[in-house]
Design an enzyme around this catalytic site. Structure first.
Site, PDB file in Angstrom:
ATOM      1  N   GLU A  35       0.857  -1.086  -0.016  1.00  8.80           N
ATOM      2  CA  GLU A  35       0.072  -0.102   0.025  1.00  8.80           C
ATOM      3  C   GLU A  35       0.776   1.243  -0.010  1.00  8.80           C
ATOM      4  OE1 GLU A  35      -3.268   0.335  -0.631  1.00  8.80           O
ATOM      5  OE2 GLU A  35      -3.703  -1.888  -0.444  1.00  8.80           O
ATOM      6  N   CYS A  53     -12.629   2.218 -15.548  1.00  9.75           N
ATOM      7  CA  CYS A  53     -13.047   3.796 -15.403  1.00  9.75           C
ATOM      8  C   CYS A  53     -11.800   4.398 -15.526  1.00  9.75           C
ATOM      9  CB  CYS A  53     -14.032   3.994 -14.179  1.00  9.75           C
ATOM     10  SG  CYS A  53     -14.611   5.357 -13.931  1.00  9.75           S
ATOM     11  N   CYS A  77     -16.963   2.398 -20.819  1.00 12.55           N
ATOM     12  CA  CYS A  77     -18.089   2.459 -20.213  1.00 12.55           C
ATOM     13  C   CYS A  77     -19.004   1.197 -20.654  1.00 12.55           C
ATOM     14  CB  CYS A  77     -18.951   3.697 -20.378  1.00 12.55           C
ATOM     15  SG  CYS A  77     -17.797   5.226 -19.729  1.00 12.55           S
ATOM     16  N   CYS A  82     -18.574  -1.381 -18.099  1.00 12.69           N
ATOM     17  CA  CYS A  82     -18.906  -1.165 -16.717  1.00 12.69           C
ATOM     18  C   CYS A  82     -19.953  -1.737 -16.128  1.00 12.69           C
ATOM     19  CB  CYS A  82     -18.756   0.320 -16.477  1.00 12.69           C
ATOM     20  SG  CYS A  82     -18.787   0.770 -14.871  1.00 12.69           S
ATOM     21  N   CYS A 122     -24.760   5.261 -13.579  1.00  8.77           N
ATOM     22  CA  CYS A 122     -23.671   6.226 -13.595  1.00  8.77           C
ATOM     23  C   CYS A 122     -24.265   7.574 -14.054  1.00  8.77           C
ATOM     24  CB  CYS A 122     -22.569   6.022 -14.409  1.00  8.77           C
ATOM     25  SG  CYS A 122     -21.225   7.047 -14.606  1.00  8.77           S
TER      26      CYS A 122
END
Length: 354
Positions: free
Chosen positions: A36, A191, A198, A201, A207
């Site tokens: 991370e 995205c 899209c 998606c 959206c």
DNA sequence: TATCCGTGGTG
DNA sequence: TCACCAAGGAT
């Protein structure tokens, strides 16, 4: 949330998500934490080789805590944002000394460690322990800004507050580990910043930006500012044994804590370099060999680096300082060097002699 | 709140 | 060639 945001996302993730990244194997809090930190403002493909080498050298938090700083920075060399590496080891030492080598499990204790903020703490909780915590990284910001058509630059407090609210609201109670990976994968693979896909998606139905044909408007742009131009001399001092002099940079500021070439005041002209070496470094040098300069761009300014090669007269010694040392090139490359300096030392032929 | 901190990819 | 920006945090 009453919609099926998480449900749809998880179904997509099961089929198309990334399930085989290096930090997904032998998963524990230490490996999740290191990944991370490396992934802050850094793309997955860049991180992977660094993560593998880092884990080979520092398999556990105790070995990281006990390692020389130069070794840690050496493994970070080229990744950038070197405060991450310094903070990483500071945090490792705290985990060993204050927590008996075991990572804190609650969000507040994690955020108390250097280099760990709200989003990274949440990511560790979700990824390592599969407990509910909302993340908000660049991917999530982009997905949510489009999905809810949130205007404004995400760095703006008002925008950020709204994004966090939606991030919290969408985070499910179950499968949080998969969910956090899923929304990041969606941001990275579908995205995307430019030309989002899209059609593929799982969230396009609801959206708002997609329905309006306005995905390109989100997230809002940052207010741009002019980058100042800075200039510096960087001198390659070579002695009769073919060794070069390196100087450790201050712990704060650009390339903090890394080894680099000695810098001289840009106010010195080319013909004054020899004298500058004498005064600043206490060295008796020969004629400077000017190499064509190059411009290095940082987040907030441009740095014009003017390299110059100077031979050092035989028998001259400098006073023993811990922040200066003579090293052969091979040895230098094993230290934590800034990327452009590494290039300069590795491929001097890339630059042209004036 | 705004600025600082790296590097490599992208259009 | 170059502005923009990506798995943020510290000050």
């Amino acid at each position: 949330m009453s919609d099926r945001f998480a449900e749809r996302l998880l179904a997509w993730y099961d089929k198309h998500g990334r399930h085989d990244l290096p930090w997904h194997h032998n998963r524990n809090a230490y490996r999740v934490w290191v990944s991370e930190i490396m992934l802050q403002q850094t793309q997955v493909t860049t991180v992977i080789p660094y993560f593998l080498a880092f884990m080979e050298r520092f398999p556990s938090v105790r070995e990281l805590a006990g390692a020389p700083v130069d070794d840690v920075l050496g493994h970070w060399s080229g990744l950038g944002y070197y405060a991450r590496a310094r903070n990483l080891q500071k945090a490792a030492i705290r985990v060993v000394e204050d927590h008996g080598g075991e990572f804190p499990v609650d969000q507040e204790a994690l955020e108390g460690l250097p280099g760990i903020g709200r989003s990274t703490a949440a990511a560790i909780i979700a990824q390592a322990h599969d407990k509910r915590a909302a993340i908000l990284d660049g991917n999530v910001k982009r997905v949510l800004a489009r999905y809810h058509a949130i205007p404004g630059w995400p760095g703006q407090t008002s925008t950020l507050t709204r994004l966090w609210q939606y991030a919290e609201a969408h985070t499910p109670d179950e499968r949080v580990r998969d969910y956090t990976q899923a929304i990041m994968d969606l941001g990275a693979m579908v995205c995307t910043r430019s030309r989002p896909v899209c059609e593929r998606c799982p969230l396009n139905e609801d959206c708002i930006a997609f329905r309006r044909g306005e995905t390109h408007l989100y997230p809002g742009p940052k207010t741009k500012k002019e980058k100042p131009e800075k200039t510096t001399w960087m001198v390659i001092l070579e002695d009769e044994n073919g060794r070069i002099m390196l100087e450790r940079r201050p712990p704060t500021g650009i390339w903090g804590g890394l080894w680099s070439l000695p810098e001289l005041d840009p106010a010195y002209g080319p013909e004054e370099l020899r004298e500058a070496c004498e005064q600043t470094l206490g060295l008796d040098c020969g004629e400077p060999d000017l190499i064509s300069g190059f411009r290095h761009t940082f987040s907030h300014y441009h740095l014009h680096i003017q390299p110059a090669r100077l031979p050092v007269a035989k028998g001259i010694l400098i006073q023993d300082r811990p922040d200066r040392r003579w090293v052969h090139r091979d040895e230098a490359l094993g230290l934590g060097l800034p990327a452009p300096i590494r290039t300069l030392l590795t491929r001097p032929g890339q630059t042209t002699l004036l």
